[in-house]
Scaffold this motif. Structure first.
Motif, PDB file in Angstrom:
ATOM      1  N   GLY A  34       0.593  -1.123  -0.358  1.00 31.86           N
ATOM      2  CA  GLY A  34       0.260  -0.236   0.008  1.00 31.86           C
ATOM      3  C   GLY A  34       1.072   1.377  -0.019  1.00 31.86           C
ATOM      4  N   SER A  35       0.645   2.036  -0.805  1.00 33.47           N
ATOM      5  CA  SER A  35       1.371   3.156  -1.051  1.00 33.47           C
ATOM      6  C   SER A  35       1.378   4.479   0.229  1.00 33.47           C
ATOM      7  CB  SER A  35       0.735   3.971  -2.167  1.00 33.47           C
ATOM      8  OG  SER A  35      -0.015   4.485  -2.032  1.00 33.47           O
ATOM      9  N   TRP A  36       0.433   3.726   0.591  1.00 31.53           N
ATOM     10  CA  TRP A  36       0.561   4.824   1.886  1.00 31.53           C
ATOM     11  C   TRP A  36       0.746   4.333   3.333  1.00 31.53           C
ATOM     12  CZ3 TRP A  36      -3.627   1.723  -0.374  1.00 31.53           C
ATOM     13  CH2 TRP A  36      -3.639   0.856   0.172  1.00 31.53           C
ATOM     14  N   THR A  37       1.740   3.554   3.414  1.00 30.77           N
ATOM     15  CA  THR A  37       2.132   2.803   4.495  1.00 30.77           C
ATOM     16  C   THR A  37       3.815   2.713   4.410  1.00 30.77           C
ATOM     17  OG1 THR A  37       2.678   0.396   2.779  1.00 30.77           O
ATOM     18  CG2 THR A  37       0.297   0.410   3.923  1.00 30.77           C
ATOM     19  N   PRO A  38       4.788   2.761   5.135  1.00 32.11           N
ATOM     20  CA  PRO A  38       5.983   2.744   5.260  1.00 32.11           C
ATOM     21  C   PRO A  38       6.660   1.913   5.136  1.00 32.11           C
ATOM     22  CG  PRO A  38       5.348   1.778   7.595  1.00 32.11           C
ATOM     23  CD  PRO A  38       4.039   2.304   6.887  1.00 32.11           C
ATOM     24  N   ASP A  39       5.419   1.013   4.621  1.00 35.50           N
ATOM     25  CA  ASP A  39       6.650  -0.262   3.553  1.00 35.50           C
ATOM     26  C   ASP A  39       6.289  -0.534   2.291  1.00 35.50           C
ATOM     27  OD1 ASP A  39       7.644  -1.774   5.904  1.00 35.50           O
ATOM     28  OD2 ASP A  39       5.482  -2.352   6.547  1.00 35.50           O
ATOM     29  N   TYR A  40       5.526   0.649   1.191  1.00 31.46           N
ATOM     30  CA  TYR A  40       5.449   0.236   0.493  1.00 31.46           C
ATOM     31  C   TYR A  40       7.069   0.580  -0.711  1.00 31.46           C
ATOM     32  CZ  TYR A  40       3.816   2.844  -3.738  1.00 31.46           C
ATOM     33  OH  TYR A  40       2.804   3.012  -5.142  1.00 31.46           O
ATOM     34  N   CYS A  41       7.100  -0.132  -1.267  1.00 30.53           N
ATOM     35  CA  CYS A  41       8.556  -0.622  -2.439  1.00 30.53           C
ATOM     36  C   CYS A  41       8.757  -0.759  -3.059  1.00 30.53           C
ATOM     37  CB  CYS A  41       9.360  -1.327  -1.409  1.00 30.53           C
ATOM     38  SG  CYS A  41       8.574  -3.294  -1.693  1.00 30.53           S
ATOM     39  N   PHE A  42       9.892  -1.310  -4.108  1.00 29.94           N
ATOM     40  CA  PHE A  42       9.440  -1.169  -5.349  1.00 29.94           C
ATOM     41  C   PHE A  42      10.071  -2.436  -5.737  1.00 29.94           C
ATOM     42  CE2 PHE A  42      10.640   3.241  -5.721  1.00 29.94           C
ATOM     43  CZ  PHE A  42      10.162   3.001  -6.794  1.00 29.94           C
ATOM     44  N   GLY A  43       9.454  -3.656  -6.743  1.00 32.46           N
ATOM     45  CA  GLY A  43       9.918  -4.982  -7.105  1.00 32.46           C
ATOM     46  C   GLY A  43      10.255  -4.895  -8.113  1.00 32.46           C
ATOM     47  N   LEU A  44      11.364  -6.302  -8.871  1.00 30.81           N
ATOM     48  CA  LEU A  44      11.913  -5.541 -10.202  1.00 30.81           C
ATOM     49  C   LEU A  44      11.161  -7.509 -10.238  1.00 30.81           C
ATOM     50  CD1 LEU A  44      13.315  -4.415 -12.390  1.00 30.81           C
ATOM     51  CD2 LEU A  44      14.980  -5.928 -10.785  1.00 30.81           C
ATOM     52  N   MET A  45      10.922  -7.956 -11.682  1.00 33.63           N
ATOM     53  CA  MET A  45      10.552  -8.972 -12.513  1.00 33.63           C
ATOM     54  C   MET A  45      11.201  -8.356 -13.692  1.00 33.63           C
ATOM     55  SD  MET A  45       6.784  -8.420 -13.740  1.00 33.63           S
ATOM     56  CE  MET A  45       5.816  -8.202 -12.040  1.00 33.63           C
ATOM     57  N   THR A  46      11.579 -10.057 -14.639  1.00 29.21           N
ATOM     58  CA  THR A  46      11.990 -10.135 -15.961  1.00 29.21           C
ATOM     59  C   THR A  46      11.302 -11.012 -16.760  1.00 29.21           C
ATOM     60  OG1 THR A  46      14.064  -9.774 -14.685  1.00 29.21           O
ATOM     61  CG2 THR A  46      14.542 -10.764 -16.802  1.00 29.21           C
ATOM     62  N   LEU A  47      11.253 -10.401 -18.494  1.00 29.95           N
ATOM     63  CA  LEU A  47      10.833 -11.481 -19.364  1.00 29.95           C
ATOM     64  C   LEU A  47      12.058 -12.136 -19.480  1.00 29.95           C
ATOM     65  CD1 LEU A  47       8.253 -11.775 -21.252  1.00 29.95           C
ATOM     66  CD2 LEU A  47       9.820 -10.332 -22.525  1.00 29.95           C
ATOM     67  N   GLU A  48      11.073 -13.836 -19.490  1.00 32.54           N
ATOM     68  CA  GLU A  48      12.056 -14.820 -19.262  1.00 32.54           C
ATOM     69  C   GLU A  48      10.967 -15.682 -20.452  1.00 32.54           C
ATOM     70  OE1 GLU A  48      14.493 -15.633 -17.997  1.00 32.54           O
ATOM     71  OE2 GLU A  48      14.391 -14.506 -16.293  1.00 32.54           O
ATOM     72  N   GLY A  49      11.588 -15.010 -22.092  1.00 35.40           N
ATOM     73  CA  GLY A  49      11.139 -15.581 -22.642  1.00 35.40           C
ATOM     74  C   GLY A  49      11.346 -14.419 -23.961  1.00 35.40           C
ATOM     75  N   ASP A  50      10.446 -14.690 -25.183  1.00 37.36           N
ATOM     76  CA  ASP A  50      10.340 -13.605 -25.978  1.00 37.36           C
ATOM     77  C   ASP A  50       8.380 -12.973 -26.310  1.00 37.36           C
ATOM     78  OD1 ASP A  50      12.585 -13.634 -27.256  1.00 37.36           O
ATOM     79  OD2 ASP A  50      12.000 -15.801 -28.152  1.00 37.36           O
ATOM     80  N   ASP A  51       7.905 -13.096 -25.825  1.00 35.05           N
ATOM     81  CA  ASP A  51       6.512 -13.258 -25.201  1.00 35.05           C
ATOM     82  C   ASP A  51       6.073 -12.566 -24.887  1.00 35.05           C
ATOM     83  OD1 ASP A  51       3.834 -12.953 -26.509  1.00 35.05           O
ATOM     84  OD2 ASP A  51       2.936 -14.701 -26.086  1.00 35.05           O
ATOM     85  N   PRO A  52       5.888 -11.057 -24.548  1.00 35.93           N
ATOM     86  CA  PRO A  52       5.034 -10.077 -23.295  1.00 35.93           C
ATOM     87  C   PRO A  52       4.048 -10.973 -23.277  1.00 35.93           C
ATOM     88  CG  PRO A  52       6.433  -8.832 -24.721  1.00 35.93           C
ATOM     89  CD  PRO A  52       5.933  -9.880 -24.822  1.00 35.93           C
ATOM     90  N   LEU A  53       3.093 -11.614 -23.601  1.00 35.19           N
ATOM     91  CA  LEU A  53       1.515 -11.566 -23.264  1.00 35.19           C
ATOM     92  C   LEU A  53       2.088 -12.633 -22.810  1.00 35.19           C
ATOM     93  CD1 LEU A  53       0.210 -10.278 -26.156  1.00 35.19           C
ATOM     94  CD2 LEU A  53       0.771  -9.104 -24.084  1.00 35.19           C
ATOM     95  N   ASP A  54       2.912 -13.716 -22.286  1.00 30.50           N
ATOM     96  CA  ASP A  54       2.816 -14.997 -21.773  1.00 30.50           C
ATOM     97  C   ASP A  54       3.677 -14.510 -20.354  1.00 30.50           C
ATOM     98  OD1 ASP A  54       3.251 -17.448 -20.637  1.00 30.50           O
ATOM     99  OD2 ASP A  54       5.082 -18.031 -21.805  1.00 30.50           O
ATOM    100  N   ALA A  55       1.507 -15.077 -19.388  1.00 32.15           N
ATOM    101  CA  ALA A  55       2.294 -14.798 -18.016  1.00 32.15           C
ATOM    102  C   ALA A  55       3.478 -15.548 -17.684  1.00 32.15           C
ATOM    103  CB  ALA A  55       0.807 -14.920 -17.754  1.00 32.15           C
TER     104      ALA A  55
END
Length: 539
Positions: free
Chosen positions: A248-269
């Motif tokens: 939650g953006s209203w909490t002190p624990d708001y933070c950043f995450g990072l994710m990587t696309l493993e593959g070529d298709d952005p629409l493959d969840a």
């Protein structure tokens, strides 16, 4: 270089400066007199660099930084232009919400993009009912990025949607990522990231794919079912990454995450893989750092994270903007470490425009474009009209309001202004030889000449954390009356004159701060400044 924004180099080669924008920039440059460069010394800055939230910066066709922001209780949008990362720059209000209709309220997290030869702003809005929030796209009515915009379309997302960003992927296709409520879930119980291909800047095609199906515990503060928002796309080192905000953006624990696309298709969840731990998170004195972007330094040699964090230890939507330099590890991933504590001097980004040696000015209140605005309630507490600057510094008594004359450095000088207290409270005056100025009551280094509504004239110096009084004197102060304040700095000698006095009311010798910028400052006061002039001993 990287991310869903133009790099400093590719932008210039792909696009040409639009004629209207160029004309505006030429006029804006008249706000700063032509001067020679100040003496060279290591320049630093401190966080927070300015007030606001949800920063997204891009480099435009002219090589300058652009960003959009919500103002006026989220019912107006402004666009900023700057040559510097540490200075938000000049701005214009480019859109004001209508009084009626589906898009009249809660314009959040705007992003400005230059796509297909036009300027666009991606934001979200509703009719006052948050459940009706949808992504809306605005287009500039002219070639001027600081000109007027109009609503071009609503993106057809399946449900509630905010925080849209767009990027062209390595496969040559453009995609939009936004934060939304998954269908079938309780409203406002969770937020996931969705991606869809774009047919044009205003139209999505194909499925909306949920790429946030897995939530780690650190993504659930304030939302037990998880919250992801504020995505930014990074293309670097042969990888496609998404930097996003979590919890939650209203909490002190708001933070950043990072994710990587493993593959070529952005629409493959299944191809989107999150890091198991937060990428960038709070410290003991920086609360809720989240929702930002990566951007290159002015010379293109460094990468910086620009982000917001809360001013409140328990978290809140009272937020300011900070910066942290980013490096890259052997796996081709960005590394930001921990947030830098506020008030801590940090070398400015490489290629920041140098300060120029300031010269004579007879009326610096002729335009707000001259000034860096270091005040908390951005857009609500300052008004410049008829060469008079009104400041409502009583809006949040934890934070004073400062305005620093942009881009100019002074050593020996005389500064004059007029001050009127509009309410019987607070202090106001001028600041000289200032360095490391940021958001915060005492977040600057330099000298202050202040007049108090309770009847005291004060000459002090500030070290970034506290004021030390060098000299003071009781004076008579009346609400609604104008007071002429003159400050003379000559070598180690500092003098303060009030109401045209022939002899200084205050004087002190101090060599701590030999040079710096100049400006005005108000604490707890509703005050008006009239005229701001400066001369140097060389003139």
């Amino acid at each position: 270089m990287f991310v869903s924004m133009y790099s400093r180099f590719s932008a210039i080669s792909i696009c040409t400066v639009q004629s209207a924008a160029l004309a505006f920039l030429m006029l804006a440059s008249l706000a700063i007199p032509a001067t020679v460069q100040a003496e060279e010394h290591e320049r630093t800055f401190v966080n927070p660099v300015y007030a606001g939230q949800d920063p997204y910066l891009m480099v435009g066709p002219d090589g300058a930084y652009y960003q959009a922001a919500s103002l006026r209780s989220d019912r107006a949008l402004a666009v900023y232009r700057s040559e510097s990362l540490t200075d938000r720059g000049i701005h214009r209000v480019v859109f004001e919400a209508p009084d009626e209709g589906p898009y009249r309220d809660q314009f959040w997290a705007p992003e400005i993009h230059y796509l297909d030869g036009k300027w666009w702003i991606y934001t979200c809005a509703d009719d006052g009912d948050n459940a009706k929030h949808r992504v809306v796209v605005l287009v500039a009515e002219t070639d001027d990025p600081l000109g007027k915009y109009k609503i071009a379309a609503e993106l057809e997302t399946p449900a509630w949607a905010i925080d849209a960003t767009v990027s062209k992927f390595p496969n040559g296709k453009r995609y939009c990522i936004w934060s939304g409520w998954p269908e079938g879930t309780t409203p406002d119980s969770t937020q996931h990231l969705f991606i869809s291909e774009m047919e044009s800047p205003t139209k999505l095609v194909g499925p909306a794919v949920d790429i946030s199906t897995k939530m780690y515990p650190w993504e659930t503060s304030g939302r037990p079912d998880g919250l992801n928002e504020g995505a930014q796309v990074i293309h670097r080192n042969g990888k496609t990454l998404v930097l996003y905000a979590a919890s939650g953006s209203w909490t002190p624990d708001y933070c950043f995450g990072l994710m990587t696309l493993e593959g070529d298709d952005p629409l493959d969840a299944s191809g989107w893989v999150k890091q198991e731990k937060p990428w960038f998170s709070r410290t003991a004195d920086v609360y809720g750092p989240g929702h930002g972007c990566l951007i290159t330094s002015p010379d293109g040699s460094e990468d910086w994270l620009v982000f917001h964090s809360s001013i409140d230890p328990k978290g809140s939507w009272n937020r300011c903007i900070s910066m942290k330099q980013v490096s890259w590890n052997d796996n081709g991933l960005p590394v930001a470490g921990k947030p830098t504590s506020w008030n801590t001097p940090v070398p400015v980004p490489a290629g920041e425009p140098p300060l120029q040696a300031g010269g004579k000015l007879t009326n610096a209140f002729d335009t707000l474009d001259r000034w860096e605005l270091l005040h908390f309630y951005n857009g609500n507490t300052l008004r410049l009209r008829d060469n008079q600057l009104s400041v409502k510094a009583s809006a949040d008594r934890r934070y004073g309001d400062k305005l620093i004359l942009r881009g100019l450095e002074y050593r020996d000088l005389t500064v004059e202004t007029r001050i009127r207290f509009d309410r019987e409270e607070g202090t106001a005056g001028t600041i000289v030889r200032v360095t490391d100025a940021g958001i915060g009551r005492y977040n600057f280094r330099g000298y202050s000449a202040q007049l108090s509504s309770t009847g005291e004239l004060i000459l002090a110096k500030c070290d970034g954390n506290k004021l030390t009084v060098l000299a003071s004197k009781e004076v008579s102060v009346t609400k609604g009356r104008w007071y002429d304040l003159r400050v003379v700095a000559q070598g180690e000698l500092l003098e303060v004159y009030l109401d045209g006095a022939k002899q200084p009311q205050l004087s002190a010798e101090d060599a701590t701060y030999p040079s710096g910028q100049i400006g005005v400052r108000a604490i707890d006061a509703n005050v008006t400044f009239d005229t701001f002039s400066v001369s140097t001993t060389a003139e």
